[in-house]
Design an enzyme around this catalytic site. Structure first.
Site, mmCIF file in Angstrom:
data_model
loop_
_atom_site.group_PDB
_atom_site.id
_atom_site.type_symbol
_atom_site.label_atom_id
_atom_site.label_comp_id
_atom_site.label_asym_id
_atom_site.label_seq_id
_atom_site.Cartn_x
_atom_site.Cartn_y
_atom_site.Cartn_z
ATOM 1 N N ARG A 213 0.801 -1.218 0.000
ATOM 2 C CA ARG A 213 0.000 0.000 0.000
ATOM 3 C C ARG A 213 0.839 1.275 0.000
ATOM 4 N NH1 ARG A 213 -2.811 -3.805 1.592
ATOM 5 N NH2 ARG A 213 -0.845 -4.398 2.491
ATOM 6 N N THR A 214 1.799 1.359 0.889
ATOM 7 C CA THR A 214 2.539 2.615 1.025
ATOM 8 C C THR A 214 3.345 2.869 -0.242
ATOM 9 O OG1 THR A 214 2.703 2.053 3.357
ATOM 10 C CG2 THR A 214 3.991 3.931 2.611
ATOM 11 N N LYS B 18 26.708 -4.602 -0.044
ATOM 12 C CA LYS B 18 28.173 -4.529 0.090
ATOM 13 C C LYS B 18 28.590 -3.861 1.390
ATOM 14 C CE LYS B 18 28.290 -3.584 -4.879
ATOM 15 N NZ LYS B 18 28.501 -2.473 -5.825
ATOM 16 N N ARG C 20 11.136 3.618 3.409
ATOM 17 C CA ARG C 20 10.712 2.613 4.403
ATOM 18 C C ARG C 20 11.955 1.832 4.795
ATOM 19 N NH1 ARG C 20 5.581 -1.228 4.649
ATOM 20 N NH2 ARG C 20 4.764 0.796 5.241
ATOM 21 N N HIS D 156 4.974 5.261 11.795
ATOM 22 C CA HIS D 156 4.451 5.258 10.424
ATOM 23 C C HIS D 156 3.575 6.514 10.278
ATOM 24 C CE1 HIS D 156 3.270 3.918 6.577
ATOM 25 N NE2 HIS D 156 2.862 2.695 6.848
HETATM 26 N N1 CP Z 1 -0.393 -0.008 5.746
HETATM 27 C C1 CP Z 1 0.828 -0.291 5.226
HETATM 28 O O1 CP Z 1 1.834 0.309 5.592
HETATM 29 O O2 CP Z 1 0.819 -1.283 4.302
HETATM 30 P P1 CP Z 1 2.092 -1.771 3.491
HETATM 31 O O3 CP Z 1 3.033 -2.416 4.472
HETATM 32 O O4 CP Z 1 1.567 -2.739 2.471
HETATM 33 O O5 CP Z 1 2.740 -0.568 2.853
#
Ligand code: CP
Length: 305
Positions: free
Chosen positions: A55-56, A84, A105, A133
């Site tokens: 999603r993100t 590396k 991420r 998040h």
């Molecule tokens: N909600 C969320 O962060 O989903 P993903 O891990 O799929 O990005």
């Protein structure tokens, strides 16, 4: 908006939230009327996703492309120079010469701040380990406001892994600014919310309860669930012990509940039968991710419609 690097939900003060929600509403109109525009056609967005995401990642890609921006990306460490032994700081310093904004991420708590400090361009934390998040908390609060008309005067239940769920951490930080709230954390005893988070919420006047069982839920208006964070369990046996015990079924939903959210992916925490209920809002919630992320990209790059 003065915000240039978004690493924590602590930065999402009430005026900042209002501004982001306003722009996200504009972005919804853009999507419905035009599909794509050229607001960021001279910009390049760097997506650095070193942990799995659906999603993100996709909603940031969609957001960037709907605004006309180009994208460069890394997905997983396997084919990169992280293999590396390159440090996160060095890598982000280099990547920030290739793009105008970085979305990352990252696998470890605290990595987002290290990356933000190393970046010469605006930066967005798309999840750092079990820590935070913040963009998910914007999607969540935008959805609650849209569905219930307010974020105040509500009782929220959070389950089932408040210890390790970065989405729950960030959402509680944002929500705790609103008036007259009750938070109930439902989890196995080993997965209680961090004490520092509970303390912060209580200092802001939130009524906090903790309970072990779904059956003990105490009149929640909003039920916010997130899967047990399998990949963060130091002890696999502990995950297996609880994975099927903590699952919301239609029969367990208190009559007070007006909305059920989940940042997704759903694994075991919500029975499929719940999906048919009108209060099951998690798929509507996921759709809002594009509008929020379009708003963030444009605002952090100093562009308005
Ligand atoms: N909600 C969320 O962060 O989903 P993903 O891990 O799929 O990005």
């Amino acid at each position: 908006m003065a915000l240039e690097k978004l690493t924590s939900a602590r930065q999402l003060t009430l005026p900042v939230l209002e501004e982001i929600f306003h722009v996200a509403e504009q972005m919804r109109q853009v999507c419905q009327k035009h599909g794509r525009i050229t607001l960021l056609s001279d910009k390049m967005i760097g997506l650095v996703f070193l942990e799995p995401s659906s999603r993100t990642l996709l909603s940031f890609q969609s957001a960037a492309q709907r605004l006309g921006a180009g994208i460069v990306f890394i997905q997983g460490v396997g084919s990169t120079s992280f293999e590396k032994g390159e440090s996160l700081s060095d890598a982000i310093r280099v990547f920030s010469g290739y793009c105008d904004l970085i979305v990352a991420r990252l696998p470890k708590s605290g990595d987002a701040q290290i990356a933000a400090d190393a970046s010469d361009v605006p930066f967005i934390n798309a999840g750092d380990g079990g820590n935070e998040h913040p963009t998910q908390s914007l999607v969540d609060t935008f959805t609650i406001r849209e569905e219930l008309g307010t974020l105040s005067h509500l009782n929220y239940a959070f389950g089932f892994d408040p210890l390790q769920s970065r989405s729950i951490h960030s959402l509680c930080m944002v929500l705790s600014q609103f008036e007259d709230l009750g938070f109930e954390f439902v989890s196995p005893p080993e997965l209680r919310a961090p004490k520092s988070l509970i303390q912060q919420c209580q200092e802001r006047g939130v009524r906090v309860r903790e309970s072990d069982r779904i059956a003990d839920l105490h009149s929640p208006d909003v039920i916010y669930l997130n899967r047990l964070q399998e990949e963060r369990f130091p002890d696999r046996a502990l995950f297996e012990k609880y994975r099927y015990e903590y699952r919301l079924t239609p029969e367990q939903i208190p009559t007070s509940a007006r909305l059920i959210l989940d940042p997704l992916p759903r694994v075991d925490e919500i029975a499929l039968e719940v999906d048919a209920l009108p209060i099951a809002g998690y798929f509507r919630q996921a759709r809002n991710g594009v509008y929020i992320r379009m708003a963030l990209l444009s605002m952090l790059l100093g562009r308005s419609l």
